[in-house]
Design an enzyme around this catalytic site. Structure first.
Site, PDB file in Angstrom:
ATOM      1  CE  LYS A  76      -3.896   1.981   2.651  1.00 36.71           C
ATOM      2  NZ  LYS A  76      -4.713   1.865   3.880  1.00 36.71           N
ATOM      3  CB  SER A 151      -8.104   3.576   2.764  1.00 34.60           C
ATOM      4  OG  SER A 151      -7.258   3.006   3.769  1.00 34.60           O
ATOM      5  CB  SER A 175      -8.395   0.737   5.725  1.00 37.15           C
ATOM      6  OG  SER A 175      -9.148   1.892   5.486  1.00 37.15           O
TER       7      SER A 175
HETATM    8  N1  GLN Z   1     -13.258   4.185   6.260  1.00 39.85           N
HETATM    9  C1  GLN Z   1     -12.686   4.655   7.482  1.00 39.85           C
HETATM   10  C2  GLN Z   1     -12.294   6.097   7.308  1.00 39.85           C
HETATM   11  O1  GLN Z   1     -12.586   6.615   6.306  1.00 39.85           O
HETATM   12  C3  GLN Z   1     -11.507   3.815   7.866  1.00 39.85           C
HETATM   13  C4  GLN Z   1     -10.339   4.044   7.023  1.00 39.85           C
HETATM   14  C5  GLN Z   1      -9.143   3.247   7.449  1.00 39.85           C
HETATM   15  O2  GLN Z   1      -9.277   2.229   8.127  1.00 39.85           O
HETATM   16  N2  GLN Z   1      -7.970   3.747   7.091  1.00 39.85           N
HETATM   17  O3  GLN Z   1     -11.694   6.715   8.139  1.00 39.85           O
END
Ligand code: GLN
Length: 487
Positions: A76, A151, A175
């Site tokens: 990532k 994400s 995420s």
């Molecule tokens: N969807 C959540 C957010 O937008 C979690 C994102 C994540 O785990 N990085 O913050």
């Protein structure tokens, strides 16, 4: 070869059926052919990957191979990798070539894994669809009109599309688990502190945790064996003796107590996901597990609590992007304050700005007690709910995501709907617990559904055992998205 798991690829490399250079070339060719369709990768650097592959082949020839030696792993783009562009999906870091490696990257390198490329993601890991990336949205290999989740959507889609056998991601509120669920693969968020955050670009530091994505529980265990470990440069990294996360894979599940939280099944789960999860639980009963109903009474507060705490931490972490030291700087400005303003106005996308505004607001004088402090107290209650539940069960199960993959653009203009995608995952981060998702069937339109397994602190080996035993008697993890050739 693209259908290889880490385990099978590693065995082939050991048996000299192929070299790491050949395997790496194979995946690079696939990425070249398919990346336009899925936009999984932001950066691919054939020379760097092949140099690592050659070094891995030498390690093997010298008899110093470990299970990951020579295996391509997608990273990532939130993990700093020396000499690689590391953008975090943002214009703000669109020119940032990292001068150092994240701890996780150091460990992967030391194990001889090959970095096959840096994967696309929501900007600064803020999102649940991989649509907020400056580099354009990632598409879901099961249906390119739908999102892969986020994400870590680029990492998940890359594994699902067989562009890499495994990948690394980060999970602040879901995420790793949610994109794994939406793309039909497996992903694990370890107990907070098990994987070092050093060199992992910070979003919400008290919640961020790195972890692996792969197709099988066994591969997740092999990845975690490399990724986990103490690192003095992260003050929240835990000093614990090293563990072999594969050690419990073969244990019987007879007598395992599975907790099913009432709130996980009452609150807005789509019928097709509920059905797949219910069938998975039935499968566990056949394996000798017992089920008990448990309750997480404060679970309903986890999304609002998270959307106070995560933006608060993000607003502080993102203050460093000021156009002075590194990253993007606005090309034209009048004076220093104007440079800051223009840089941040141009460098950040809408979702990141929204979070910075919310975070600054909840931390400001007069609102701090009403929002931030209150959210901290509720966080404690949510953690306590889990402790009580684990008095009655060994693992908790439920859906990972309330729905299967949604359509591109469907929630892009509705932040609250997007935030609710993580309704089942966020509480786990707030409590610092380990959580994972494994594929457990398909919902409407042939889209994958994920089963979430939540364990008590440091029970990763047992969770992987639970997932592995399920994968021995099911084949959801072997299913291949339409149009992807695996011969
Ligand atoms: N969807 C959540 C957010 O937008 C979690 C994102 C994540 O785990 N990085 O913050």
């Amino acid at each position: 070869m693209q259908n290889a798991t880490i385990k099978s690829l590693s065995a082939d490399l050991a048996a000299k059926k192929l070299s790491s250079v050949e395997a790496t070339r194979h995946f690079l060719i696939r990425i070249k052919a398919l990346n336009q369709k899925y936009r999984c990768f932001i950066t691919v650097d054939e020379d760097k990957s092949l140099a690592q592959a050659r070094a891995a082949d030498q390690l093997r020839a010298a008899g110093r191979a470990q299970p990951l030696t020579g295996v391509p792993v997608a990273q990532k783009d939130i993990f700093c990798a020396k000499g690689w562009l590391t953008t975090c999906g943002s214009r703000m870091l669109s020119n940032f070539v990292s001068p150092y490696d994240a701890h996780v990257v150091e460990r992967l390198n030391a194990a001889g894994a090959v970095n096959i490329g840096k994967t696309n993601m929501d900007e600064f890991a803020m999102g649940s669809s991989s649509e907020t990336s400056y580099y354009g949205p990632v598409t879901n290999p099961w249906d390119t009109q739908t999102v892969p989740g986020g994400s870590s959507g680029g990492s998940a889609a890359a594994v699902a599309a067989r562009l890499a056998p495994a990948a690394i991601g980060t999970d602040t509120g879901g995420s790793i688990r949610q994109p794994a669920a939406l793309t039909g693969i497996a992903g694990l968020k370890p107990t907070y502190g098990v994987v070092s955050r050093y060199g992992m670009i910070a979003f919400a530091s008290s919640l961020d945790q790195g972890g692996p994505l792969a197709r099988t529980a066994e591969d997740l265990a092999l990845m975690l064996n490399v990724m986990a470990g103490h690192d003095a440069r992260d003050s929240t990294s835990l000093e614990r003796p090293p563990e072999d996360y594969t050690r419990e894979l073969t244990r019987s599940l007879s007598g395992l107590r599975i907790g099913l939280p009432r709130e996980f099944f009452a609150r807005g789960v789509a019928p097709d996901v509920e059905k797949a999860v219910g069938e998975a639980v039935g499968q566990f009963r056949k394996l000798g597990c017992e089920t008990v109903e448990v309750s997480l009474p404060n679970m309903g507060l986890s999304v609002p609590v998270y959307y106070v705490l995560a933006p608060a931490e993000a607003s502080s972490n993102l203050a460093r992007y000021d156009g002075v030291r590194y990253g993007y700087r606005a090309p034209e400005y009048a004076d220093l304050p104007d440079m800051y303003k223009k840089t941040r106005a141009q460098g950040f996308g809408a979702e990141v700005k929204r979070r910075i505004l919310i975070g600054t607001y909840v931390l400001s004088h007069g609102y701090y007690d009403a929002y931030y402090l209150r959210a901290q107290k509720l966080r404690r209650l949510i953690a306590r709910d889990f402790s009580e539940a684990f008095g009655k069960c060994d693992v908790i199960m439920g859906p990972t995501s309330p729905t299967t993959a949604f359509r591109l653009g469907e929630k892009a203009d509705d932040p609250v709907q997007m935030y609710l995608s993580d309704i089942y995952t966020i509480a786990v981060n707030l409590a610092g617990l380990p959580g994972m998702s494994i594929p457990c069937g398909f919902g409407n339109g042939g889209l994958p559904a994920g089963l979430q397994i939540i364990g008590n602190y440091f029970s990763e080996a047992r969770m992987l055992n639970v997932a592995h035993q399920y994968q021995l008697v099911t084949d959801w993890h072997d299913r291949v998205p339409p149009g992807i050739d695996v011969d």
